[in-house]
Write a protein that holds these residues in place. Structure first.
Motif, PDB file in Angstrom:
ATOM      1  N   THR A   1       0.822  -1.217   0.000  1.00  0.00           N
ATOM      2  CA  THR A   1       0.000   0.000   0.000  1.00  0.00           C
ATOM      3  C   THR A   1       0.853   1.262   0.000  1.00  0.00           C
ATOM      4  OG1 THR A   1      -1.777  -1.137   1.185  1.00  0.00           O
ATOM      5  CG2 THR A   1      -1.790   1.267   1.258  1.00  0.00           C
ATOM      6  N   LEU A   2       1.931   1.244   0.783  1.00  0.00           N
ATOM      7  CA  LEU A   2       2.775   2.430   0.932  1.00  0.00           C
ATOM      8  C   LEU A   2       3.941   2.466  -0.057  1.00  0.00           C
ATOM      9  CD1 LEU A   2       2.902   2.555   4.847  1.00  0.00           C
ATOM     10  CD2 LEU A   2       1.405   3.865   3.312  1.00  0.00           C
ATOM     11  N   GLY A   3       4.110   1.423  -0.857  1.00  0.00           N
ATOM     12  CA  GLY A   3       5.199   1.393  -1.835  1.00  0.00           C
ATOM     13  C   GLY A   3       6.565   1.429  -1.188  1.00  0.00           C
ATOM     14  N   LEU A   4       6.790   0.588  -0.201  1.00  0.00           N
ATOM     15  CA  LEU A   4       8.043   0.600   0.563  1.00  0.00           C
ATOM     16  C   LEU A   4       9.105  -0.224  -0.167  1.00  0.00           C
ATOM     17  CD1 LEU A   4       6.541   0.153   4.152  1.00  0.00           C
ATOM     18  CD2 LEU A   4       7.008   2.274   2.900  1.00  0.00           C
ATOM     19  N   ASP A   5       9.743   0.403  -1.138  1.00  0.00           N
ATOM     20  CA  ASP A   5      10.699  -0.315  -1.979  1.00  0.00           C
ATOM     21  C   ASP A   5      11.963  -0.724  -1.236  1.00  0.00           C
ATOM     22  OD1 ASP A   5       8.972  -0.025  -4.116  1.00  0.00           O
ATOM     23  OD2 ASP A   5       9.914   1.835  -4.818  1.00  0.00           O
ATOM     24  N   HIS A   6      12.249  -0.093  -0.099  1.00  0.00           N
ATOM     25  CA  HIS A   6      13.448  -0.445   0.656  1.00  0.00           C
ATOM     26  C   HIS A   6      13.279  -1.760   1.420  1.00  0.00           C
ATOM     27  CE1 HIS A   6      10.863   1.875   3.361  1.00  0.00           C
ATOM     28  NE2 HIS A   6      11.396   1.210   4.359  1.00  0.00           N
ATOM     29  N   VAL A   7      12.057  -2.255   1.515  1.00  0.00           N
ATOM     30  CA  VAL A   7      11.824  -3.544   2.167  1.00  0.00           C
ATOM     31  C   VAL A   7      12.102  -4.646   1.156  1.00  0.00           C
ATOM     32  CG1 VAL A   7      10.169  -5.018   3.355  1.00  0.00           C
ATOM     33  CG2 VAL A   7      10.123  -2.532   3.729  1.00  0.00           C
ATOM     34  N   GLN A   8      13.188  -5.373   1.375  1.00  0.00           N
ATOM     35  CA  GLN A   8      13.638  -6.380   0.424  1.00  0.00           C
ATOM     36  C   GLN A   8      12.861  -7.685   0.533  1.00  0.00           C
ATOM     37  OE1 GLN A   8      16.693  -5.653  -1.723  1.00  0.00           O
ATOM     38  NE2 GLN A   8      15.648  -3.772  -1.117  1.00  0.00           N
ATOM     39  N   ASP A   9      12.500  -8.059   1.781  1.00  0.00           N
ATOM     40  CA  ASP A   9      11.870  -9.361   1.969  1.00  0.00           C
ATOM     41  C   ASP A   9      11.177  -9.393   3.325  1.00  0.00           C
ATOM     42  OD1 ASP A   9      11.133 -11.934   1.372  1.00  0.00           O
ATOM     43  OD2 ASP A   9      13.102 -12.831   1.735  1.00  0.00           O
ATOM     44  N   LEU A  10      10.062 -10.098   3.402  1.00  0.00           N
ATOM     45  CA  LEU A  10       9.367 -10.379   4.649  1.00  0.00           C
ATOM     46  C   LEU A  10       9.130 -11.885   4.679  1.00  0.00           C
ATOM     47  CD1 LEU A  10       6.747  -7.480   4.709  1.00  0.00           C
ATOM     48  CD2 LEU A  10       8.787  -7.677   6.147  1.00  0.00           C
ATOM     49  N   ARG A  11       9.696 -12.556   5.697  1.00  0.00           N
ATOM     50  CA  ARG A  11       9.695 -14.013   5.687  1.00  0.00           C
ATOM     51  C   ARG A  11       9.200 -14.574   7.015  1.00  0.00           C
ATOM     52  NH1 ARG A  11      15.620 -15.709   3.718  1.00  0.00           N
ATOM     53  NH2 ARG A  11      14.732 -17.778   4.135  1.00  0.00           N
ATOM     54  N   GLN A  12       8.449 -15.665   6.920  1.00  0.00           N
ATOM     55  CA  GLN A  12       8.046 -16.393   8.116  1.00  0.00           C
ATOM     56  C   GLN A  12       9.238 -17.221   8.578  1.00  0.00           C
ATOM     57  OE1 GLN A  12       7.537 -19.782   8.953  1.00  0.00           O
ATOM     58  NE2 GLN A  12       6.620 -19.274  10.920  1.00  0.00           N
ATOM     59  N   MET A  13       9.589 -17.067   9.867  1.00  0.00           N
ATOM     60  CA  MET A  13      10.806 -17.706  10.348  1.00  0.00           C
ATOM     61  C   MET A  13      10.799 -17.768  11.870  1.00  0.00           C
ATOM     62  SD  MET A  13      14.702 -16.631   9.219  1.00  0.00           S
ATOM     63  CE  MET A  13      14.182 -16.487   7.508  1.00  0.00           C
ATOM     64  N   ASP A  14      11.394 -18.801  12.406  1.00  0.00           N
ATOM     65  CA  ASP A  14      11.612 -18.944  13.841  1.00  0.00           C
ATOM     66  C   ASP A  14      12.919 -18.233  14.182  1.00  0.00           C
ATOM     67  OD1 ASP A  14      12.168 -19.776  16.446  1.00  0.00           O
ATOM     68  OD2 ASP A  14      11.396 -21.802  16.124  1.00  0.00           O
ATOM     69  N   ALA A  15      12.859 -17.260  15.075  1.00  0.00           N
ATOM     70  CA  ALA A  15      14.045 -16.459  15.404  1.00  0.00           C
ATOM     71  C   ALA A  15      15.135 -17.271  16.089  1.00  0.00           C
ATOM     72  CB  ALA A  15      13.652 -15.278  16.288  1.00  0.00           C
ATOM     73  N   ARG A  16      14.810 -18.472  16.549  1.00  0.00           N
ATOM     74  CA  ARG A  16      15.826 -19.325  17.175  1.00  0.00           C
ATOM     75  C   ARG A  16      16.721 -20.006  16.149  1.00  0.00           C
ATOM     76  NH1 ARG A  16      11.871 -22.966  20.697  1.00  0.00           N
ATOM     77  NH2 ARG A  16      10.870 -22.963  18.632  1.00  0.00           N
ATOM     78  N   THR A  17      16.268 -20.046  14.895  1.00  0.00           N
ATOM     79  CA  THR A  17      17.040 -20.678  13.820  1.00  0.00           C
ATOM     80  C   THR A  17      16.922 -19.806  12.577  1.00  0.00           C
ATOM     81  OG1 THR A  17      15.103 -22.054  13.309  1.00  0.00           O
ATOM     82  CG2 THR A  17      16.820 -23.047  14.692  1.00  0.00           C
TER      83      THR A  17
END
Length: 206
Positions: free
Chosen positions: A83-99
């Motif tokens: 919606t905001l056109g945030l081109d600096h955001v390269q990737d959004l990933r589902q992930m467990d922060a422990r690994t």
């Protein structure tokens, strides 16, 4: 907290997070992003990106990756990016922060805003954040840490058994995040409201 409790808690909070916890933690989030924007840095990892509240505030020339365990939170973050056109955001990933699924020394800065007292095995999460930080890089943390004395300390102890319901540990000790041998504290300040939050910057040895 147990992983199933984290997942259930944030599925429950996702629809109203921006107007509740998001509003309460806005000062710490802005302080962290302002600090990062002033650094000579390029690659940023935000651990526990949540609904993406911080994403619009990063410098446009940064390369930001966000991870979160909650798909419900990530869906809202992805909607913000589009919606905001945030081109600096390269990737959004589902992930467990422990690994963390990134090579060693992948990022100039790792940010963890109001999540370290939520994740299971926070010491393991800290170790992973240190691993993916480059030598000389920084880890920027904003979080509530338990007080030793006073009324708020008593309230924190009373609320502690309800961690799974609340979605965070009210009695979380700062020592939990200070045990990594390759990290040193370079800044630590109290934040509003009422000094309840802490701004903490750790640097990885070169």
């Amino acid at each position: 907290m147990e992983l199933h409790a984290v997942k259930a808690s944030y599925a429950r909070w996702a629809p109203v997070y921006d107007r509740t916890f998001g509003a309460i933690t806005s000062v710490g989030r802005q302080r962290a992003v302002d600090y990062i924007n002033d650094l000579t840095a390029e690659k940023i990892l935000e651990v526990g990106v949540g609904t993406g509240l911080a994403l619009p505030n990063y410098r446009s020339d940064l390369k930001v990756t966000g991870i979160d365990f909650s798909e419900e939170m990530l869906a809202k973050a992805r909607a913000k990016v589009e919606t905001l056109g945030l081109d600096h955001v390269q990737d959004l990933r589902q992930m467990d922060a422990r690994t963390l699924d990134f090579p060693d020394a992948s990022f100039d800065v790792v940010a963890a805003m109001h999540i370290i007292s939520v994740v299971p095995e926070p010491e393991r999460v800290m170790a992973e954040m240190a691993r993916v930080s480059r030598p000389g890089g920084v880890i920027v943390i904003t979080n509530h840490f338990a007080r030793e004395t006073g009324l708020l300390a008593r309230i924190e102890r009373i609320a502690a058994p309800f961690a799974n319901l609340l979605g965070w540990h009210s009695d979380f000790e700062v020592s939990t995040v200070l045990g990594q041998p390759d990290l040193s504290v370079i800044e630590q300040n109290s934040l509003p409201p009422a000094g309840m939050m802490t701004f903490l910057v750790l640097q990885k040895g070169k």
